[in-house]
Design a protein around this motif. Structure first.
Motif, PDB file in Angstrom:
ATOM      1  N   UNK A 332       0.814  -1.219   0.000  1.00  0.00           N
ATOM      2  CA  UNK A 332       0.000   0.000   0.000  1.00  0.00           C
ATOM      3  C   UNK A 332       0.849   1.270   0.000  1.00  0.00           C
ATOM      4  N   UNK A 333       1.877   1.297   0.836  1.00  0.00           N
ATOM      5  CA  UNK A 333       2.644   2.516   1.017  1.00  0.00           C
ATOM      6  C   UNK A 333       3.361   2.982  -0.224  1.00  0.00           C
ATOM      7  N   UNK A 334       3.664   2.059  -1.133  1.00  0.00           N
ATOM      8  CA  UNK A 334       4.299   2.418  -2.398  1.00  0.00           C
ATOM      9  C   UNK A 334       3.298   2.361  -3.550  1.00  0.00           C
ATOM     10  N   UNK A 335       2.004   2.336  -3.209  1.00  0.00           N
ATOM     11  CA  UNK A 335       0.900   2.310  -4.191  1.00  0.00           C
ATOM     12  C   UNK A 335       1.020   1.130  -5.141  1.00  0.00           C
ATOM     13  N   UNK A 344      -7.137   6.763  -4.462  1.00  0.00           N
ATOM     14  CA  UNK A 344      -7.775   8.077  -4.409  1.00  0.00           C
ATOM     15  C   UNK A 344      -6.789   9.209  -4.639  1.00  0.00           C
ATOM     16  N   UNK A 345      -5.549   9.036  -4.145  1.00  0.00           N
ATOM     17  CA  UNK A 345      -4.568  10.095  -4.311  1.00  0.00           C
ATOM     18  C   UNK A 345      -3.710   9.913  -5.550  1.00  0.00           C
ATOM     19  N   UNK A 346      -4.004   8.875  -6.319  1.00  0.00           N
ATOM     20  CA  UNK A 346      -3.315   8.647  -7.588  1.00  0.00           C
ATOM     21  C   UNK A 346      -4.242   7.871  -8.512  1.00  0.00           C
ATOM     22  N   UNK A 347      -5.273   8.544  -9.036  1.00  0.00           N
ATOM     23  CA  UNK A 347      -6.307   7.847  -9.821  1.00  0.00           C
ATOM     24  C   UNK A 347      -5.796   7.179 -11.083  1.00  0.00           C
ATOM     25  N   UNK A 348      -4.550   7.437 -11.443  1.00  0.00           N
ATOM     26  CA  UNK A 348      -4.007   6.834 -12.656  1.00  0.00           C
ATOM     27  C   UNK A 348      -3.627   5.369 -12.457  1.00  0.00           C
ATOM     28  N   UNK A 349      -3.665   4.891 -11.211  1.00  0.00           N
ATOM     29  CA  UNK A 349      -3.254   3.514 -10.963  1.00  0.00           C
ATOM     30  C   UNK A 349      -4.191   2.816  -9.978  1.00  0.00           C
ATOM     31  N   UNK A 350      -4.324   1.530 -10.165  1.00  0.00           N
ATOM     32  CA  UNK A 350      -5.013   0.666  -9.200  1.00  0.00           C
ATOM     33  C   UNK A 350      -4.021  -0.286  -8.555  1.00  0.00           C
ATOM     34  N   UNK A 351      -2.741   0.057  -8.671  1.00  0.00           N
ATOM     35  CA  UNK A 351      -1.710  -0.799  -8.119  1.00  0.00           C
ATOM     36  C   UNK A 351      -1.043  -1.648  -9.177  1.00  0.00           C
ATOM     37  N   UNK A 444      -7.081   7.631   6.369  1.00  0.00           N
ATOM     38  CA  UNK A 444      -7.068   8.810   5.514  1.00  0.00           C
ATOM     39  C   UNK A 444      -7.651   8.498   4.144  1.00  0.00           C
ATOM     40  N   UNK A 445      -7.380   7.277   3.666  1.00  0.00           N
ATOM     41  CA  UNK A 445      -7.831   6.909   2.322  1.00  0.00           C
ATOM     42  C   UNK A 445      -9.183   6.200   2.338  1.00  0.00           C
ATOM     43  N   UNK A 446      -9.769   6.029   3.500  1.00  0.00           N
ATOM     44  CA  UNK A 446     -10.923   5.145   3.626  1.00  0.00           C
ATOM     45  C   UNK A 446     -12.072   5.498   2.681  1.00  0.00           C
ATOM     46  N   UNK A 447     -12.562   6.712   2.749  1.00  0.00           N
ATOM     47  CA  UNK A 447     -13.788   7.052   2.042  1.00  0.00           C
ATOM     48  C   UNK A 447     -13.628   6.988   0.531  1.00  0.00           C
TER      49      UNK A 447
END
Length: 584
Positions: A332-335, A344-351, A444-447
């Motif tokens: 998670x921490x490195x997306x 949410x803070x980087x909509x260009x990726x889903x991981x 922080x990312x929950x919602x």
């Protein structure tokens, strides 16, 4: 004939004694002894038949008896056992307790030693603090100070706790003259991203535009910034540890592990060089604790035939290699955790999915067919779903108590997949300190990231036990990502609080309905961990016939206030009946 009976009985008695002396059971190098509590409930056995007892009797390397002092003393002096010396009985302090030897079901043995003997960056609150630790390290190491060609390695930085939570840059090292031009490689705290210096980038030359299952972070001009994520990390020419290095790292890890009560460690991703190191060590002398290896090789081709099956191997039979570790996503921490929805803070990726689903399915089938336990790293809900789909297909009709596939981490699942994991008999192997380390960031990312419903499937440890076929939930730490002390995990599991007693949801803990009971937590790091490594018949509880692995703690972690748990000290660690740390 009646006059000959006394002579007959005498001859029989002599024969029996001589038979016992010359043909009886081999004498142990450890004299029989009992360890007792002054109270009747000072020993927590994790044996459902006798959950607490006053004493345990050790004979050879095994638990020979449990019960009250009177009972075990009487039973220890059985008929024809009179050649043994008087039973040695010792008592622990009235406030102390005995528990089974503790296991870490997911850790990285050599990585921990490497971090402790190189540069430990955990807790660095800023980029500048990272640089200062590097400078201090170089100054303390003349061999590195006087040779700029030597590599500097470390682990533990986390940009998410800095004032500006952004990835660092290769050029940042040049702010310190002592670091300029040096070869620097620093693993992120989760081990799923690396930060390298400009000199390392120069050594690497031209880089590929893309990397399957990984990412090279670039700036606005498409130049690499020195951050490599997941599979892209394999491009970095960091030198592997030598055999001498591995021995130093291993010795440091073992020293720290025994001091905190660990008697067994599951090594999550043991590469071939490390497998050979452990194999040679186990052949030449006794391993200082029990090791359960998960073999690993960075390859999409089948590699199960490149590893030896090792079952109860070596001197004292403490080495096992019967499982493999595969990876699906990052962290998670490195997306890099693979999610069903974009970050949410980087909509260009889903991981990142580090391996294609079809390739992973083929590998799981091959490993299963060749008799390997299959353990797969899954963080995000997409990764967990993909692996559960594969497991449901591959293990259809299989006896899951024989195969015991594991999902390592199992951090974020949908509620449906939580239920499916339990129904299929898949073992979730979790790390409670991940929940308390990630809870602020996750909240922080929950919602936007998960939503109020989806987060109910994140770090859902109580639910995992409730949905499990046999209520098995092995617990680990992932050290060096988290601390090596298993009581950090015990505390996190039963409180869902940070070590300072805080959580986003207040003093009751983060999602307190997912707190484990103290017994569940203790079982998770003893008997459940043993089950997850096919060793529940030999270790994991203090029951007659099992190995005499146990730990003496200076307070009762099962009853003291939660705030006192982390103050607990290990007074003795015992493996195979032998004290390997502290004293009885």
């Amino acid at each position: 004939m009646s006059a000959d009976l006394p002579k007959t009985w005498v001859a029989l008695a002599v024969a029996l004694v001589l038979g016992a002396v010359f043909h009886g059971p081999p004498r142990s190098s450890i004299q029989d002894y009992a360890v007792c509590s002054p109270t009747s409930e000072g020993i927590y056995t994790v044996d459902p038949a006798h959950p607490t007892v006053q004493c345990i009797l050790v004979r050879d390397t095994y638990i020979a008896d449990t019960g009250s002092l009177a009972d075990i003393t009487t039973r220890a002096r059985r008929l024809l056992d009179f050649w043994r010396p008087p039973l040695n009985v010792s008592f622990i302090d009235p406030k102390s307790i005995i528990i089974p030897g503790l296991a870490d079901a997911h850790a990285h043995i050599l990585s921990y030693g490497s971090v402790k003997l190189n540069v430990d960056l955990s807790g660095c609150a800023s980029k500048q603090e990272v640089l200062q630790r590097l400078v201090d390290f170089v100054k303390a190491r003349p061999d590195i100070l006087n040779d700029p060609s030597k590599w500097i390695q470390g682990m533990g930085w986390d940009q998410n706790i800095w004032a500006i939570p952004e990835y660092p840059h290769a050029d940042d090292f040049d702010a310190e003259p002592l670091l300029r031009g040096r070869r620097i490689y620093l693993d992120r705290i989760d081990g799923h991203a690396a930060w390298v210096s400009r000199r390392v980038l120069q050594l690497m030359g031209e880089l590929p535009n893309t990397v399957d299952g990984g990412e090279i972070i670039r700036d606005g001009s498409a130049n690499p910034t020195g951050i490599f994520v997941d599979n892209a990390m394999s491009l970095i020419p960091v030198p592997p540890p030598s055999k001498a290095d591995m021995l130093r790292y291993f010795d440091r890890t073992v020293s720290d592990a025994l001091a905190v009560g660990l008697t067994s460690i599951h090594d999550a991703a043991t590469e071939p060089d490390a497998v050979e190191f452990y194999r040679q060590y186990a052949e030449s002398k006794r391993l200082p604790l029990r090791l359960y290896l998960m073999g690993h090789l960075d390859s999409v081709e089948y590699w199960g035939d490149k590893l030896p099956h090792l079952v109860d191997y070596g001197v004292d039979k403490r080495l096992n290699l019967r499982s493999v570790k595969l990876f699906t996503d990052g962290a998670l921490g490195s997306s890099g955790a693979a999610l069903l929805e974009p970050y949410s803070d980087n909509p260009s990726t889903s991981g990142i999915m580090r391996i294609q689903e079809g390739v992973l399915s083929d590998l799981v089938k091959r490993f299963h067919a060749d008799g390997w336990q299959v353990n797969v790293h899954c963080i995000g809900d997409r990764a967990n779903r993909v692996v559960l789909d594969i497991f449901e297909d591959v293990f259809a009709g299989a006896n899951m108590s024989e195969t015991r596939p594991r999902i390592e981490h199992a951090q974020i699942l949908t509620l449906e997949d939580l239920e499916r994991m339990g129904r299929l008999g898949v073992i979730p192997s979790v790390q409670p300190t991940h929940a308390t380390s990630d809870m602020w960031y996750a909240e922080q990312r929950r919602d936007l990231l998960w939503g109020p419903e989806r987060i109910r499937g994140a770090y859902a440890y109580r639910t995992m036990i409730q949905t499990s076929r046999n209520q098995v939930l092995p617990l680990g730490s992932d050290f060096p990502v988290e601390g090596i002390n298993p009581l950090l995990g015990f505390y996190a599991a039963v409180t869902r609080l940070s070590i300072s007693g805080k959580s986003p949801h207040g003093p009751q803990g983060w999602y307190p309905e997912q707190r484990l009971t103290r017994f569940q937590a203790l079982k998770g790091m003893t008997l459940d961990a043993a089950y997850a490594s096919f060793s529940e018949s030999a270790i994991g509880s203090l029951a007659v016939g099992k190995k005499a692995d146990f730990v003496v703690l200076d307070r009762d972690i099962m009853t003291v206030p939660e705030s006192e748990i982390l103050g607990t000290k290990v007074q003795a660690t015992v493996i195979d009946g032998e004290v390997v740390y502290g004293g009885l």
